[in-house]
Design a protein around this motif. Sequence first.
Motif, PDB file in Angstrom:
ATOM      1  N   GLY A  36      53.201  58.299  30.031  1.00 51.33           N
ATOM      2  CA  GLY A  36      54.007  57.259  29.394  1.00 51.33           C
ATOM      3  C   GLY A  36      53.883  55.913  30.072  1.00 51.33           C
ATOM      4  O   GLY A  36      54.727  55.041  29.898  1.00 51.33           O
ATOM      5  N   ILE A  37      52.828  55.734  30.850  1.00 57.84           N
ATOM      6  CA  ILE A  37      52.593  54.466  31.551  1.00 57.84           C
ATOM      7  C   ILE A  37      51.629  53.649  30.707  1.00 57.84           C
ATOM      8  O   ILE A  37      50.579  54.138  30.296  1.00 57.84           O
ATOM      9  CB  ILE A  37      52.036  54.712  32.965  1.00 57.84           C
ATOM     10  CG1 ILE A  37      53.090  55.441  33.801  1.00 57.84           C
ATOM     11  CG2 ILE A  37      51.616  53.400  33.623  1.00 57.84           C
ATOM     12  CD1 ILE A  37      52.603  55.942  35.132  1.00 57.84           C
ATOM     13  N   ARG A  38      52.003  52.394  30.442  1.00 59.50           N
ATOM     14  CA  ARG A  38      51.207  51.511  29.596  1.00 59.50           C
ATOM     15  C   ARG A  38      50.461  50.511  30.465  1.00 59.50           C
ATOM     16  O   ARG A  38      50.999  50.009  31.455  1.00 59.50           O
ATOM     17  CB  ARG A  38      52.110  50.766  28.617  1.00 59.50           C
ATOM     18  CG  ARG A  38      52.845  51.709  27.690  1.00 59.50           C
ATOM     19  CD  ARG A  38      53.838  51.029  26.769  1.00 59.50           C
ATOM     20  NE  ARG A  38      54.964  50.468  27.503  1.00 59.50           N
ATOM     21  CZ  ARG A  38      55.214  49.161  27.647  1.00 59.50           C
ATOM     22  NH1 ARG A  38      54.424  48.262  27.115  1.00 59.50           N
ATOM     23  NH2 ARG A  38      56.262  48.765  28.319  1.00 59.50           N
ATOM     24  N   VAL A  39      49.217  50.214  30.061  1.00 58.51           N
ATOM     25  CA  VAL A  39      48.390  49.244  30.777  1.00 58.51           C
ATOM     26  C   VAL A  39      47.771  48.306  29.748  1.00 58.51           C
ATOM     27  O   VAL A  39      47.098  48.756  28.823  1.00 58.51           O
ATOM     28  CB  VAL A  39      47.270  49.932  31.590  1.00 58.51           C
ATOM     29  CG1 VAL A  39      46.474  48.897  32.378  1.00 58.51           C
ATOM     30  CG2 VAL A  39      47.842  51.000  32.514  1.00 58.51           C
ATOM     31  N   ASN A  40      48.022  47.008  29.904  1.00 58.73           N
ATOM     32  CA  ASN A  40      47.505  46.003  28.987  1.00 58.73           C
ATOM     33  C   ASN A  40      46.943  44.832  29.779  1.00 58.73           C
ATOM     34  O   ASN A  40      47.161  44.724  30.992  1.00 58.73           O
ATOM     35  CB  ASN A  40      48.607  45.536  28.039  1.00 58.73           C
ATOM     36  CG  ASN A  40      49.025  46.639  27.095  1.00 58.73           C
ATOM     37  OD1 ASN A  40      48.280  47.008  26.205  1.00 58.73           O
ATOM     38  ND2 ASN A  40      50.212  47.191  27.314  1.00 58.73           N
ATOM     39  N   VAL A  41      46.238  43.952  29.066  1.00 61.21           N
ATOM     40  CA  VAL A  41      45.575  42.823  29.713  1.00 61.21           C
ATOM     41  C   VAL A  41      45.996  41.515  29.063  1.00 61.21           C
ATOM     42  O   VAL A  41      45.954  41.374  27.842  1.00 61.21           O
ATOM     43  CB  VAL A  41      44.040  42.951  29.624  1.00 61.21           C
ATOM     44  CG1 VAL A  41      43.353  41.799  30.329  1.00 61.21           C
ATOM     45  CG2 VAL A  41      43.574  44.282  30.195  1.00 61.21           C
ATOM     46  N   LEU A  42      46.379  40.577  29.876  1.00 58.91           N
ATOM     47  CA  LEU A  42      46.632  39.202  29.456  1.00 58.91           C
ATOM     48  C   LEU A  42      45.324  38.444  29.628  1.00 58.91           C
ATOM     49  O   LEU A  42      44.703  38.516  30.700  1.00 58.91           O
ATOM     50  CB  LEU A  42      47.721  38.580  30.330  1.00 58.91           C
ATOM     51  CG  LEU A  42      48.177  37.187  29.949  1.00 58.91           C
ATOM     52  CD1 LEU A  42      48.961  37.224  28.642  1.00 58.91           C
ATOM     53  CD2 LEU A  42      49.045  36.614  31.051  1.00 58.91           C
ATOM     54  N   VAL A  43      44.884  37.760  28.569  1.00 62.34           N
ATOM     55  CA  VAL A  43      43.612  37.036  28.597  1.00 62.34           C
ATOM     56  C   VAL A  43      43.905  35.545  28.384  1.00 62.34           C
ATOM     57  O   VAL A  43      43.846  35.051  27.261  1.00 62.34           O
ATOM     58  CB  VAL A  43      42.640  37.563  27.519  1.00 62.34           C
ATOM     59  CG1 VAL A  43      41.297  36.847  27.616  1.00 62.34           C
ATOM     60  CG2 VAL A  43      42.456  39.070  27.652  1.00 62.34           C
ATOM     61  N   PRO A  44      44.229  34.840  29.451  1.00 64.58           N
ATOM     62  CA  PRO A  44      44.511  33.412  29.284  1.00 64.58           C
ATOM     63  C   PRO A  44      43.236  32.600  29.100  1.00 64.58           C
ATOM     64  O   PRO A  44      42.190  32.924  29.653  1.00 64.58           O
ATOM     65  CB  PRO A  44      45.220  33.025  30.580  1.00 64.58           C
ATOM     66  CG  PRO A  44      44.799  34.044  31.570  1.00 64.58           C
ATOM     67  CD  PRO A  44      44.471  35.300  30.810  1.00 64.58           C
ATOM     68  N   GLY A  45      43.361  31.574  28.295  1.00 64.55           N
ATOM     69  CA  GLY A  45      42.307  30.572  28.151  1.00 64.55           C
ATOM     70  C   GLY A  45      42.665  29.398  29.035  1.00 64.55           C
ATOM     71  O   GLY A  45      43.206  29.590  30.131  1.00 64.55           O
ATOM     72  N   PRO A  46      42.416  28.186  28.565  1.00 68.33           N
ATOM     73  CA  PRO A  46      42.757  27.020  29.388  1.00 68.33           C
ATOM     74  C   PRO A  46      44.278  26.866  29.499  1.00 68.33           C
ATOM     75  O   PRO A  46      44.960  26.640  28.506  1.00 68.33           O
ATOM     76  CB  PRO A  46      42.118  25.850  28.638  1.00 68.33           C
ATOM     77  CG  PRO A  46      41.790  26.343  27.280  1.00 68.33           C
ATOM     78  CD  PRO A  46      41.720  27.827  27.338  1.00 68.33           C
ATOM     79  N   ILE A  47      44.771  27.053  30.695  1.00 66.46           N
ATOM     80  CA  ILE A  47      46.199  26.961  31.003  1.00 66.46           C
ATOM     81  C   ILE A  47      46.370  25.902  32.082  1.00 66.46           C
ATOM     82  O   ILE A  47      45.580  25.846  33.035  1.00 66.46           O
ATOM     83  CB  ILE A  47      46.750  28.319  31.512  1.00 66.46           C
ATOM     84  CG1 ILE A  47      46.565  29.430  30.464  1.00 66.46           C
ATOM     85  CG2 ILE A  47      48.199  28.205  31.951  1.00 66.46           C
ATOM     86  CD1 ILE A  47      47.431  29.307  29.231  1.00 66.46           C
ATOM     87  N   GLU A  48      47.413  25.092  31.953  1.00 67.56           N
ATOM     88  CA  GLU A  48      47.696  24.073  32.972  1.00 67.56           C
ATOM     89  C   GLU A  48      47.875  24.757  34.322  1.00 67.56           C
ATOM     90  O   GLU A  48      48.725  25.619  34.478  1.00 67.56           O
ATOM     91  CB  GLU A  48      48.984  23.313  32.633  1.00 67.56           C
ATOM     92  CG  GLU A  48      48.873  22.406  31.444  1.00 67.56           C
ATOM     93  CD  GLU A  48      50.209  21.760  31.089  1.00 67.56           C
ATOM     94  OE1 GLU A  48      51.215  21.974  31.792  1.00 67.56           O
ATOM     95  OE2 GLU A  48      50.233  21.052  30.077  1.00 67.56           O
ATOM     96  N   SER A  49      47.042  24.399  35.269  1.00 68.52           N
ATOM     97  CA  SER A  49      47.127  24.950  36.621  1.00 68.52           C
ATOM     98  C   SER A  49      46.251  24.077  37.512  1.00 68.52           C
ATOM     99  O   SER A  49      45.615  23.138  37.042  1.00 68.52           O
ATOM    100  CB  SER A  49      46.625  26.400  36.658  1.00 68.52           C
ATOM    101  OG  SER A  49      45.234  26.441  36.483  1.00 68.52           O
ATOM    102  N   ASN A  50      46.202  24.424  38.757  1.00 69.79           N
ATOM    103  CA  ASN A  50      45.311  23.682  39.656  1.00 69.79           C
ATOM    104  C   ASN A  50      44.031  24.480  39.938  1.00 69.79           C
ATOM    105  O   ASN A  50      43.378  24.262  40.935  1.00 69.79           O
ATOM    106  CB  ASN A  50      46.034  23.291  40.942  1.00 69.79           C
ATOM    107  CG  ASN A  50      46.564  24.475  41.695  1.00 69.79           C
ATOM    108  OD1 ASN A  50      46.439  25.604  41.247  1.00 69.79           O
ATOM    109  ND2 ASN A  50      47.180  24.228  42.829  1.00 69.79           N
TER     110      ASN A  50
END
Length: 132
Positions: free
Chosen positions: A57-71
């Motif tokens: 019952g453990i879920r694993v997913n991926v966040l795929v960010p594109g251009p995000i404000e950061s340094n």
Amino acid sequence: MLQLAMLSPLLRPGTSIVLTSSSSTYEGASATSLYAATKGAVVAMARSWASAMAPRGIRVNVLVPGPIESNLRSFLPDEARQEFERFVLNQVPLGRVGTADEAAAVALFLLSDDSSYVTGSQYAVDGGLIMH
């Protein structure tokens, strides 16, 4: 699978894991080939983990960010950074860089019970960059 074997005993049923990849995985830019390859490995690892941990019952997913404000690109000289950002933004259908809060909102969804039937998935937060 060594990482999974070390992590698994620490996780209770119902846990949600969110790993971070990058839109670079799908862009095919020669300048970011090594970075893209490592982020592609994260996607592959997450899918394997999702399969292995689903019976618990453990879920694993991926966040795929594109251009995000950061340094992230702060190491580049100003002119090179601005040129790179213009190039990328010309490819983003929404025409802007995303915010950390926008990426965090998707991560929070994936970590919440609202996504209790989601595992092995990738969520792009990229203004439409990789939909082509």
